[in-house]
Design a protein around this motif. Sequence first.
Motif, PDB file in Angstrom:
ATOM      1  N   ASP A   1      49.615   9.169 -23.895  1.00 37.07           N
ATOM      2  CA  ASP A   1      48.322   9.824 -23.677  1.00 37.07           C
ATOM      3  C   ASP A   1      48.532  11.278 -23.303  1.00 37.07           C
ATOM      4  OD1 ASP A   1      46.913   7.565 -24.287  1.00 37.07           O
ATOM      5  OD2 ASP A   1      46.183   7.184 -22.284  1.00 37.07           O
ATOM      6  N   ARG A   2      49.305  11.524 -22.223  1.00 38.59           N
ATOM      7  CA  ARG A   2      49.598  12.905 -21.824  1.00 38.59           C
ATOM      8  C   ARG A   2      50.693  12.920 -20.765  1.00 38.59           C
ATOM      9  NH1 ARG A   2      44.489  12.090 -19.563  1.00 38.59           N
ATOM     10  NH2 ARG A   2      44.429  12.188 -17.327  1.00 38.59           N
ATOM     11  N   VAL A   3      51.251  14.113 -20.568  1.00 43.28           N
ATOM     12  CA  VAL A   3      52.260  14.353 -19.544  1.00 43.28           C
ATOM     13  C   VAL A   3      51.609  15.209 -18.469  1.00 43.28           C
ATOM     14  CG1 VAL A   3      54.496  15.403 -19.037  1.00 43.28           C
ATOM     15  CG2 VAL A   3      54.150  14.207 -21.209  1.00 43.28           C
ATOM     16  N   MET A   4      51.793  14.789 -17.196  1.00 48.42           N
ATOM     17  CA  MET A   4      51.166  15.487 -16.077  1.00 48.42           C
ATOM     18  C   MET A   4      52.227  15.963 -15.097  1.00 48.42           C
ATOM     19  SD  MET A   4      48.068  12.781 -15.435  1.00 48.42           S
ATOM     20  CE  MET A   4      49.157  11.392 -15.311  1.00 48.42           C
ATOM     21  N   ASP A   5      51.897  16.995 -14.354  1.00 49.90           N
ATOM     22  CA  ASP A   5      52.748  17.516 -13.289  1.00 49.90           C
ATOM     23  C   ASP A   5      52.681  16.533 -12.120  1.00 49.90           C
ATOM     24  OD1 ASP A   5      53.930  18.909 -11.175  1.00 49.90           O
ATOM     25  OD2 ASP A   5      53.029  20.816 -11.762  1.00 49.90           O
ATOM     26  N   ALA A   6      53.829  16.083 -11.636  1.00 48.37           N
ATOM     27  CA  ALA A   6      53.857  15.111 -10.535  1.00 48.37           C
ATOM     28  C   ALA A   6      53.381  15.718  -9.227  1.00 48.37           C
ATOM     29  CB  ALA A   6      55.263  14.547 -10.357  1.00 48.37           C
ATOM     30  N   GLU A   7      53.490  17.040  -9.088  1.00 42.77           N
ATOM     31  CA  GLU A   7      53.066  17.711  -7.853  1.00 42.77           C
ATOM     32  C   GLU A   7      51.546  17.823  -7.749  1.00 42.77           C
ATOM     33  OE1 GLU A   7      55.174  18.680  -5.362  1.00 42.77           O
ATOM     34  OE2 GLU A   7      56.706  17.683  -6.554  1.00 42.77           O
ATOM     35  N   LYS A   8      50.876  17.706  -8.862  1.00 44.48           N
ATOM     36  CA  LYS A   8      49.416  17.797  -8.896  1.00 44.48           C
ATOM     37  C   LYS A   8      48.860  16.519  -9.491  1.00 44.48           C
ATOM     38  CE  LYS A   8      49.765  22.724  -9.654  1.00 44.48           C
ATOM     39  NZ  LYS A   8      49.619  23.790 -10.618  1.00 44.48           N
ATOM     40  N   PRO A   9      48.934  15.434  -8.748  1.00 41.18           N
ATOM     41  CA  PRO A   9      48.479  14.150  -9.312  1.00 41.18           C
ATOM     42  C   PRO A   9      47.002  14.177  -9.660  1.00 41.18           C
ATOM     43  CG  PRO A   9      49.051  13.919  -6.992  1.00 41.18           C
ATOM     44  CD  PRO A   9      49.371  15.324  -7.377  1.00 41.18           C
ATOM     45  N   GLU A  10      46.728  13.762 -10.871  1.00 40.56           N
ATOM     46  CA  GLU A  10      45.351  13.639 -11.331  1.00 40.56           C
ATOM     47  C   GLU A  10      44.864  12.234 -11.010  1.00 40.56           C
ATOM     48  OE1 GLU A  10      44.938  14.760 -15.409  1.00 40.56           O
ATOM     49  OE2 GLU A  10      46.309  16.430 -15.178  1.00 40.56           O
ATOM     50  N   GLU A  11      43.599  12.114 -10.835  1.00 37.36           N
ATOM     51  CA  GLU A  11      43.031  10.797 -10.562  1.00 37.36           C
ATOM     52  C   GLU A  11      43.013   9.966 -11.844  1.00 37.36           C
ATOM     53  OE1 GLU A  11      42.164   9.381  -7.654  1.00 37.36           O
ATOM     54  OE2 GLU A  11      43.016  11.185  -6.773  1.00 37.36           O
ATOM     55  N   GLU A  12      43.757   8.911 -11.845  1.00 36.22           N
ATOM     56  CA  GLU A  12      43.771   7.945 -12.945  1.00 36.22           C
ATOM     57  C   GLU A  12      43.540   6.575 -12.330  1.00 36.22           C
ATOM     58  OE1 GLU A  12      43.745   8.297 -16.138  1.00 36.22           O
ATOM     59  OE2 GLU A  12      44.027  10.463 -16.101  1.00 36.22           O
ATOM     60  N   ALA A  13      42.289   6.286 -12.045  1.00 36.86           N
ATOM     61  CA  ALA A  13      41.936   5.059 -11.334  1.00 36.86           C
ATOM     62  C   ALA A  13      42.422   3.807 -12.057  1.00 36.86           C
ATOM     63  CB  ALA A  13      40.431   4.997 -11.126  1.00 36.86           C
ATOM     64  N   GLU A  14      42.405   3.851 -13.381  1.00 34.28           N
ATOM     65  CA  GLU A  14      42.778   2.644 -14.112  1.00 34.28           C
ATOM     66  C   GLU A  14      44.255   2.612 -14.505  1.00 34.28           C
ATOM     67  OE1 GLU A  14      41.382   5.739 -16.884  1.00 34.28           O
ATOM     68  OE2 GLU A  14      40.248   4.858 -15.283  1.00 34.28           O
ATOM     69  N   ALA A  15      45.060   3.554 -14.027  1.00 29.47           N
ATOM     70  CA  ALA A  15      46.483   3.592 -14.372  1.00 29.47           C
ATOM     71  C   ALA A  15      47.334   3.110 -13.197  1.00 29.47           C
ATOM     72  CB  ALA A  15      46.897   5.006 -14.765  1.00 29.47           C
ATOM     73  N   ALA A  16      48.263   2.198 -13.485  1.00 33.11           N
ATOM     74  CA  ALA A  16      49.177   1.682 -12.471  1.00 33.11           C
ATOM     75  C   ALA A  16      50.509   2.420 -12.562  1.00 33.11           C
ATOM     76  CB  ALA A  16      49.403   0.187 -12.685  1.00 33.11           C
ATOM     77  N   GLU A  17      51.164   2.638 -11.427  1.00 30.12           N
ATOM     78  CA  GLU A  17      52.485   3.268 -11.390  1.00 30.12           C
ATOM     79  C   GLU A  17      53.519   2.271 -11.889  1.00 30.12           C
ATOM     80  OE1 GLU A  17      53.526   6.353 -10.499  1.00 30.12           O
ATOM     81  OE2 GLU A  17      51.577   7.098  -9.861  1.00 30.12           O
ATOM     82  N   CYS A  18      54.411   2.734 -12.736  1.00 36.08           N
ATOM     83  CA  CYS A  18      55.500   1.915 -13.254  1.00 36.08           C
ATOM     84  C   CYS A  18      56.809   2.539 -12.795  1.00 36.08           C
ATOM     85  CB  CYS A  18      55.427   1.851 -14.774  1.00 36.08           C
ATOM     86  SG  CYS A  18      56.714   0.832 -15.494  1.00 36.08           S
TER      87      CYS A  18
END
Length: 132
Positions: free
Chosen positions: A26-43
């Motif tokens: 879907d996309r690559v995000m900066d770990a220092e600026k976490p975006e809200e992804e309510a439906e995404a689980a950490e793996c």
Amino acid sequence: MDDVDNSYLLFVSDGLFFLLPVCCLDRVMDAEKPEEEAEAAECNILAGALGGNGKRRYRILLHKEASEEKLLLPADDIIDLREINDEQILELTEPVLNERNRYLIAVAVTETQGGRRIPAYVLDPACLSGEE
């Protein structure tokens, strides 16, 4: 890259190289600026040489094939997009492939920008799962 079926995102997580099929990205995000992804689980199952203690610079948002489930994979570095041909792929079998790493499909031999040949683990997004 003509064929999306052979296109992968090459990234490093905890000292190991991985290939993620682009069709699931879907996309690559900066770990220092976490975006809200309510439906995404950490793996967090991609712990390798550092045992999960590496500094994560990125989070990769992906969706599991044939599912609406979304996951976030930690990444230390994003290398680039690669086209991987069948000749580069070495299938994994038991005992290398076991219950603890069923999310791996194969190993592909690719090169860094410096020309160093490296093994990269090909991920099966359908077998990845979120961990609490």
